[in-house]
Design an enzyme around this catalytic site. Sequence first.
Site, PDB file in Angstrom:
ATOM      1  N   GLY A  23       0.837  -1.195   0.000  1.00  0.00           N
ATOM      2  CA  GLY A  23       0.000   0.000   0.000  1.00  0.00           C
ATOM      3  C   GLY A  23       0.872   1.245   0.000  1.00  0.00           C
ATOM      4  CG  ASN A  24      -0.048   4.671  -1.630  1.00  0.00           C
ATOM      5  OD1 ASN A  24      -0.721   5.569  -1.135  1.00  0.00           O
ATOM      6  ND2 ASN A  24      -0.446   4.002  -2.706  1.00  0.00           N
ATOM      7  NE  ARG A  25       4.083   8.386   4.606  1.00  0.00           N
ATOM      8  CZ  ARG A  25       5.153   9.146   4.736  1.00  0.00           C
ATOM      9  NH1 ARG A  25       6.335   8.674   4.421  1.00  0.00           N
ATOM     10  NH2 ARG A  25       5.042  10.397   5.144  1.00  0.00           N
ATOM     11  CB  SER A  26      -2.671   8.049  -0.661  1.00  0.00           C
ATOM     12  OG  SER A  26      -3.841   8.782  -0.913  1.00  0.00           O
ATOM     13  CB  ALA A  74      -1.622   7.433  -4.018  1.00  0.00           C
TER      14      ALA A  74
END
Length: 241
Positions: free
Chosen positions: A28-31, A94
């Site tokens: 995943g990512n930090r969006s 994102a």
Amino acid sequence: MTASLRGTRIVVSAGPTYEDIDPVRFIGNRSSGRMGFAIAAAAAQRGAQVVLVAGPVHLDTPAGVTRIDVRSAAQMQAAVLAALPADVYIGAAAVADFAPAQAAPRKLKKSGDGDGLVLELVRTPDILASVARHAPRPRLVVGFAAETHDVAHYARDKLARKQLDLVAANLVGVAGSGFESESNALTVYGAQFERALGPAPKTQLAGELLDLVAARLPRTQRDDVRVDGTLPVRTPPDRAP
Ligand code: C5P
């Protein structure tokens, strides 16, 4: 005056995507999803019919917005394409660029002998590019570009390569801006167009970005009406901000 978006249908994607490795792990990512949710909220306030396709985020659904929750890039693409046709698509999500080739059906176990783990990753679908190529194409397709350097270069490349109308670019890794922040600074690029917005709260930037969107929609598609009910003086399209 705030430009009305009454009579327009706007699809917005927001947040990260999670690409499953196994039943308990993902890429995943930090969006945070804040920018896309702010755009959806502002568009609904301006009278647009808004579909918000949201990755996994901890945010309330803005008033008047139809929200579709998804997890992966593939699910996000399916939901976005199903929400078309629309007048405007704003890709503020994102999206993960890579996903495991296959999610393991059972939790991956450590082998215990100190070996590493090699994951085979495949490219996810480019949602923005697929919307820009979709028939019927939304009149306006707007992308985001989060970059750590050479922002203008990469934003203009994205504009051309993905066949977009506008790209809103921001520099990530700057204090008070970017992914998990409440505020942001954007530079919006179009063909022969460049406009710096902010630094400002994401809610304010959302409104300013929608002003640029509204100015690029044909007059017949939206109807600006002043609070007193009178019609405003029209700006010719070639003098749109
Ligand atoms: O090329 P890059 O991933 O930096 O482009 C960012 C823009 O493209 C964002 O608007 C993002 O929502 C969109 N995107 C997409 N599908 C992908 C990757 C990015 O729609 N697989």
